[in-house]
Design a protein around this motif. Sequence first.
Motif, short mmCIF file in Angstrom:
data_model
loop_
_atom_site.label_atom_id
_atom_site.label_comp_id
_atom_site.label_asym_id
_atom_site.label_seq_id
_atom_site.Cartn_x
_atom_site.Cartn_y
_atom_site.Cartn_z
N MET A 61 43.32 34.97 87.66
CA MET A 61 44.78 35.01 87.62
C MET A 61 45.33 35.58 88.92
N ARG A 62 46.40 34.97 89.33
CA ARG A 62 47.07 35.47 90.53
C ARG A 62 47.79 36.76 90.19
N THR A 63 48.04 37.53 91.18
CA THR A 63 48.72 38.79 90.91
C THR A 63 50.20 38.52 90.61
N TYR A 98 43.19 23.22 81.02
CA TYR A 98 44.21 24.21 80.69
C TYR A 98 43.56 25.52 80.25
N HIS A 99 44.02 26.58 80.87
CA HIS A 99 43.33 27.86 80.83
C HIS A 99 44.23 28.92 80.21
N THR A 100 43.70 29.63 79.20
CA THR A 100 44.45 30.74 78.60
C THR A 100 43.85 32.05 79.08
N HIS A 101 44.64 32.82 79.78
CA HIS A 101 44.23 34.19 80.05
C HIS A 101 44.42 35.02 78.79
N GLY A 102 43.75 36.17 78.76
CA GLY A 102 43.94 37.11 77.66
C GLY A 102 42.90 36.99 76.59
N TRP A 141 49.15 31.48 81.69
CA TRP A 141 48.43 30.33 81.13
C TRP A 141 48.70 29.14 82.04
N HIS A 142 47.65 28.52 82.51
CA HIS A 142 47.88 27.56 83.58
C HIS A 142 46.75 26.56 83.68
N SER A 143 47.01 25.48 84.39
CA SER A 143 45.93 24.56 84.74
C SER A 143 44.97 25.29 85.65
CU CU Z 1 44.22 32.46 86.35
#
Ligand code: CU
Lengths: 598, 439
Positions: free
Chosen positions: B1-3, B269-273, B405-407
């Motif tokens: 994840m970007r800051t 598609y990516h879910t952080h957390g 949450w992002h590609s």
């Molecule tokens: Cu990320």
Amino acid sequence: MITYTGKKITEGFLLALVCILIMNGTSRAAEYWLRAEVTTKTMPDASVITMWGFAQCTDGTYTTCGAATVPGPTLSVPPADSTLTVHLRNNLTGAYTEPVSIIIPGQKASSYVPVWTDGSPGNRTNLTQRVRSFTAETPPDNTTTVDYTWTGLKAGTYLYQSGTHPAVQVQMGLYGSMTRDAAAGQAYDSATTYNSEVVLLFSEIDPALHTAVAGGTYGTASYPSTYNYEPKYFLINGAPYSASSVPLTAGTVGSRTLLRILNAGLKPRVPVINGLYLSVIAEDGNKYLYPKEQYSVLLAAGKTMDALMVPATPGNYAIYDRRLALTNAAVSGGGMLAVLHVSLNGPASQIGVFQNAWYLDGSGNGSWDGTPPDSLLAFGVNILPGALPVTGGWAGPGTTRLGLFDSGTWYLDFNGNGVWDGTPSDRLYAFNVGTPGAVPVTGDWTGSGTTRIGVYDSGIWYLDLNGNGAWNGLPLDGTHTFGVGLPGAVPVTGDWTGSGTTRIGVYDSGTWYLDLNGNGAWDGTPGDGMYTFGVGLSGAVPVTGDWTGNGTTRVGVYDSGIWYLDINGNGAWDGTLTDRQYIFGVGLSGSVPLSGRW
Amino acid sequence: MRTNRRLIKQIPTVLITVAVFLACGALHAEGAIEGVVSATSTFTLTARTGYVSTPDGGSYLMWGYANGPGPMQYPGPTLIVNQGAVVTVNLNNELTVPVSIVFPGQKAVRSTGGIPGLMTNEAPAGGGTVSYTFTASQPGTYTYYSGTNPDLQIEMGLVGALIVRPATNPGTQAYNHADSQFDHEYLFLLSEMDPRIHDLVATGNMAQVDNTTYFPVLWFINGRAAPDTMAEANSPLLPNQPYNCMPMMHPGEKILLRMIGAGRDFHPYHTHGNHHRVIARDGRLLSSGSGADLGEQAFTTTVIPGSTADAIFSWTGEKLGWDMYGHSNTVDPNRIGANCVADGVALEPGESLADHCKPFPVVLPSQQELTFGQFYSGSPFLGALGGLPPGEGGFNPNGGFFYMWHSHAEKELTNNDIFPGGMLTMMLIEAPGVPLMNP
Ligand SMILES: [Cu+2]
């Protein structure tokens, strides 16, 4: 070089029969003779693309070969065969040629020795060597034959392709499908049975490479490599969609059609089918533990996927690449789209014989039980001794009805009660054309749903197109010339392609010539079909029927009570695991085989 | 994840509307997908032109399905029906080309009127009509799109979502099984755009469109590129892009992600957390016969063109490494988890037991040593606000946790080569008791 000796499938009919009798569980080998050649494809926009394809030849002399095709011939290995050998020659010609080879990812090659960029095979001996071929090469001399053998064959759907400089050669067209079923009609096991199959092989063409290869500029500054790959044409089974594309025959309502989906291209594809769900059963020739119900299939480059469909309604179903490669170059309305045609279901043909009475296998079990639903009928036999039996749907589709042909006069059991009632209940036709030696033929010549009559007279066919039972001459009725020059040939008829229309053919001592394209003339293969089925059975007579109920007529022979039926429709006898043998009519000397839905 | 720090510096003013909206208080207690519901399951769509906006200032001609006489919208209206409904979609065509709709995953779609096309009947150009009828026999997430020259028309925007609610618990389940139970549901309709095609069509040069050179530079969730994904639904600033994508939840709740591949490219598609559990594809539970027993845990799900996937996401703060509520054991600070409960410190709703009463492991730097972002509340604890410099933390008035949450195809996190943007949104975890204000 891999060495291998074995027999030819196409000439192995007799031997295969012997195998049925004496071999149980013993492995057999399938063999193919392929030759890499330059060919061309014409795109819908009239672009002519130079391709490299595989031609199939009949034996190791490479004197009788079909035309090179892209994709190459489908290698359908019978279930009984656990070993596959492809004998390969390389007849690539032109400004730029290369050695070629064949690999089948997922199957176990008996030898896998790489060839390096300096031409040496075996272990890598210095760091300047880069790999050029995954396996032994066949040089482009059209002389050397190299054998590639795979043992312990797995069931499933596989992609074969050149293993030499694949970055160029796969794009150029050196690929095809290889299939092997676990058993007759079973893709992997009894849970994956199917009634009919459709191969959908996806691939792409970037014309820039093909132009460079054809012009000899591949590897030069003008076209150094395939680095800038950008395909312009998108193919299924070697052709992009166009307005002239014809639907693919894809089984019948309620039956199970296996889609074998392969990707020989370099990009992933997503075939989506409208109006249906697919049961995706396998990937890369490995059966899933649980099938996946999807209308889309993720088809990575180089991958094979198997899916079953069981359509509930007849009609056309579009299957297309949802990554939207639906253009021919820049023009919409083409690309990776195929139409699957599902026809109304029909029961499989049953067998029977006529010998001064009608013995009909109404149970469909392939043996004479003597009790219903088998039946013994006497239609016309007392009033017409010596007449020839004919059968057909005289009053339309449904139960097949009986008839007798006696020197140009037809007696048809139109009301289907199995008894000659005279007119008007039954039909009496005088179809007076040809010589006294003309023999009867029947079929649905126009796709009307009703069987019509005709005669075959030494290669000349006279067909009652208008269905009035009389010869009216052209153009009301029709003639074909098909079989002239084969004095011993006998006529055969059937819907060879599931088109809904009966087509013609002749059988001559084990060789079948079938008018697949329906133009009434012999065009040679691949437009028409030539099969070898029945060679060596000198007393055999041909018999045709829709043995699986998929709407397509298949071949068979009848030899004094023994039936050999081509269940898988490949036109060759593959043994009883794949094809079918019945004993029905033994002891009825002079009996004539029949097929129909009794 | 970007800051977050870098991200926030580039958030344009559109996001301000989110902050305003957040401050307005709750309108809905439960996330529900924006869409069109019809008592008779009859919908009228109009194919017409309009323009979409992108956060980099772009404006692009689109062809889209409007809801009846409404404006062109991208994506088309999300059609929401109940299992078993006989669905009728009437299509009016105001475009200069024939257009149609196909409904992959629906069986026996009957078309009435129009003119025969390659895949289905089409509405003729310039006012033509056609009608489609089918029975929505199975619940799930589906897509619809033009079956007429789809290589061009899907790119131009003729694509949308179809949701069939199950007969069992239609408000809280995606399918007829408890494995699909959710507290909030969100649509993730993913697409991409090559603006050159839109410019060619806009300038009357449609014949020059060449899909074989396709090169997208814009990426969308529900028709919006980030950060517009986080603006409110039906924003007056985005009249042709009514749908947002701002997932929110409380700890322990379940989010249903309805993912649709609406373009032609794959999007990881990516879910952080936390991981999510993919429970269905193409509108069918991943099942051996018992619920979603073949569901798969993933932190990235490849969303496949034309295909759909449903996933359940939950989050409890498990393995965060500290007590996210800032509980501490006053009896014995070393006794955490169940021991802390035994010592009288109760769990909050949805809280993971393992870190209960575990102290925050680091000393926060002083404000002078930090760069701030609008999503930071000033406190590492959920629902708490800490000291912030003036003007910071404006997007997080309730002390929530934000996860991007992002590609995971990182180039897709841009708008015309400008980061951040594209196929990106934030998932917000709010403290128990804080109302969720989306949509
Ligand atoms: Cu990320």
